[in-house]
Scaffold this motif. Structure first.
Motif: not given
Length: 682
Positions: A255-259, A280-283, A341-342
């Motif tokens: 749920d974090a910003p995409v990285s 590494f984070s986000g979806t 993809v998450s």
């Protein structure tokens, strides 16, 4: 879990990948490297040559966890493929042959894995092969790679088809004692408990040791060692259990910003780009508009030891945006199309037309090393067999450079030549075969040369005003900068003295021009200061439209700047530096004298000389251009028993007459005249 399989060439990592897939139920039969039937070596060229050239991803399920297994090349010519994979791994398995033992590439890979603190298990393969010496290999692991190795079992009947790996257990007092001693070195509480246990107080439980082993393995403090054979399957079950129990699961908030990071780019059947990205984070979902671009400046100054130096290339920091049109992930040996993809997973993304290897998607990660290994130190000119294929060759090489940013292209417009940088002769053969098979372009290569660099020897200044036919004033000063500084650009004129676009044109052209200095090599580690500026404002005759002959354009500054740069560089003078390798030779003791004589003839500088009863050890520096000669002479000097390890280490000034970059039909050609001819033609 994203797991890398790394090794020196022919240690058996692709065979291990096949065994893991088979044991997980992904494949019915184990693929053979010799037969060209492996899952991960999918390129026709890989199947023919029996080596891995491109990294490949394949997945299997392990107790409810999807493991993305990334098979990487083992040949040092393709170290760039390993380079890109390192940035996306949760853990690694380093494969070592029980016959050949620790080899040159093994040391480089392990040194890098430890520096990056990637949790790593070691698998000693081929215990069933004649010549397998497991105790000797274990000693080499501790002596040449790291003392923090933990053997997790022993081998019976090594060197025979009946060889088996027997895991240690809680009932093995020597194993538990050695394990407690090693783990206590990195944990004060455990050390105190270990001392108490030695004094006869509360003994250390095996459960506590097992938990601490897992914790320290996940922090890359210790490296468990497993023995086995990928061909017979011996010991692979224990390794699989180690992967499950001792390596970390990926972290990341969906749920974090995409990285994320793009570690591979390929083209589909229709020529579309497909990006392999680790999140590494986000979806990321289909139809998302995804920002991407360079994570920062890409430095060509790193190696396995982290201290190498060389030329630098700054990337455009501007970030692009594109809409994701399709997504697939890896599942049970195949691929599955998904809508999203998450975090933690690797996805193949379509639609990112301008994407490049190494780009960050979404929010760039902070503190991530751009480069882990040395840049290529060799270069060759690529020549099409059919002159009509020149334009097709440039397109094909540009596409290869998209997939491999370390294939640096150098276009010479006057000569109509393209040069590519290389790690070695095998890579050159692969490029030649790829151009023929995938692009239909047959090529030959000129002689491979070593890539040198130039650094300013002093200060130099130059100035040009309205040099026919260019309307503009450019004055530049070049000063030496510290090693590793790259190219800096400064202003000593008012920013408002002319339009910003003209300043930008000068800065960009300075960097481009310094790709070839006085001797033709890239100039680095300098500061370029703009000391004079001037332009002709947009104007026209009375009642007429804009007249170029009376007004400055950015093109005037792009064409004038190279002439000023080269004049300033000639006044400053440059020193040519060549790449140096750190070498290590182990040979029979009675060959010490001939070896020293040969090294002296090759200009090598030994720093360490150890002479033992049976073996001599020599370590030092040697010019990269002479490494191949040393490799050829070593067998004859040591009765075939000498072992050479070498890796790029640093740049050093060339002794004697500095070499110029090879020229062809226009030799000799003054660099300023060449630039003026190019500019006036433009």
């Amino acid at each position: 879990m994203n797991l890398g399989i790394l090794a020196h060439v022919d240690a058996g990592k692709t065979s291990l990948t096949e065994r893991l897939l088979h044991d997980a139920g992904v494949t019915d039969e184990i693929g053979s490297v010799d037969d060209g039937s492996t899952q991960t070596d999918s390129l026709a060229l890989e199947r023919r040559r029996g080596i891995t050239i491109k990294s490949a991803v394949v997945s299997f399920a392990l107790d409810g966890t999807t493991v993305n297994l990334i098979d990487t090349p083992g040949h040092p010519d393709f170290i760039a493929e390993v380079e890109r994979v390192l940035s996306v791994l949760d853990g690694a398995v380093l494969v070592v042959s029980a016959v050949e033992g620790v080899q040159a590439q093994t040391r480089i890979l392990m040194r890098t894995l430890r520096r990056l603190r990637i949790p790593t298990l070691i698998f000693v393969n081929k215990i069933d092969r004649a010549g397998a010496r497991c105790d000797r290999v274990l000693g080499a692991l501790a002596g040449k790679l790291t003392s923090a190795v933990v053997p997790m079992g022993q081998v019976r009947e090594a060197g025979t088809r009946r060889a088996e790996a027997v895991p240690y257990s809680a009932e093995d007092p020597e194993f538990t004692a050695n394990l407690a001693e090693l783990l206590a070195e990195s944990d004060d509480e455990l050390l105190a408990a270990y001392v108490d246990a030695a004094d006869g107080e509360m003994p250390l439980s095996y459960e506590r040791l097992s938990a601490e082993l897992a914790a320290q393995s996940r922090r890359a403090l210790v490296h468990p060692v497993y023995f086995g054979s990928a061909i017979t399957g011996a010991g692979v079950a224990a390794l699989t259990a180690g992967i499950r129990e001792l390596l970390p699961a990926p972290e990341g908030d969906p749920d974090a910003p995409v990285s994320g990071t793009v570690f591979k780019v390929e083209r589909g059947p229709a020529g579309e780009k497909i990006a392999y990205a680790r999140l590494f984070s986000g979806t990321v979902a289909v139809r998302d508009v995804l920002p991407f671009g360079p994570a920062g400046e890409t430095s060509e100054r790193a190696d396995a030891s982290g201290g190498a130096e060389g030329p630098q290339r700054a990337e455009d920091p501007a970030r692009a945006e594109s809409k994701v049109t399709a997504i697939s992930v890896f599942e049970q040996g195949g691929e599955e199309r998904l809508t999203a993809v998450s975090a933690g997973r690797i996805g193949k993304l379509w639609g990112l037309g301008g994407i490049r290897v190494g780009d960050a998607i979404g929010v760039p990660r902070a503190g991530v090393a751009d480069r882990h290994f040395a840049p290529p130190t060799l270069e060759t000119v690529v020549v099409p067999r059919r002159p009509a294929d020149r334009s097709a060759l440039h397109v094909a090489l540009s596409q290869l450079a998209e997939q491999d940013p370390l294939i640096d292209l150098r276009q010479d417009d006057v000569r109509g030549e393209v040069s590519v940088s290389l790690y070695g002769e095998v890579q050159k053969e692969v490029i030649q075969a790829t151009l023929a098979e995938e692009f239909g372009v047959d090529v030959t290569f000129r002689e491979t040369t070593t890539i040198c660099i130039e650094r300013p020897a002093g200060r130099g200044s130059a100035y040009e005003k309205d040099l026919d036919p260019f309307l503009g004033t450019v004055g530049l000063r070049i000063d030496p900068a510290p090693v590793g500084a790259g190219i800096g650009f400064r202003l000593e004129v008012e920013l408002g003295s002319m339009p910003y676009a003209f300043f930008k044109a000068v800065e960009e052209t300075v960097t481009e021009t310094l790709r070839e200095g006085i001797h033709g090599w890239q100039v680095t580690d300098c500061t370029v200061t703009m000391t004079h500026s001037g332009y002709w404002p947009r104007q026209s005759h009375s009642h007429a439209v804009f007249d170029k002959s009376m007004s400055s354009t950015a093109g005037d500054f792009r064409n004038l700047t190279p002439l000023v740069v080269m004049s300033a560089l000639e006044e400053a003078g440059t020193t040519v530096y060549e790449p140096m390798h750190r070498f290590r030779v182990e040979a029979p003791a009675d060959t010490f004298g001939p070896l020293m004589s040969a090294l002296s003839r090759l200009g090598a500088v030994p720093h360490t000389q150890e002479l033992h009863t049976a073996v001599c050890l020599l370590e030092g520096d040697i010019a990269a251009a002479r490494v191949h000669a040393l490799e050829q002479q070593l067998p004859g000097l040591t009765r075939g028993e000498g072992v050479l390890e070498s890796a790029y280490d640093h740049y050093a000034p060339v002794r004697g007459r500095p070499p110029s970059r090879p020229r062809t039909d226009l030799d000799p050609l003054n660099r300023k005249e060449y630039l003026l001819r190019v500019a006036r033609r433009v």
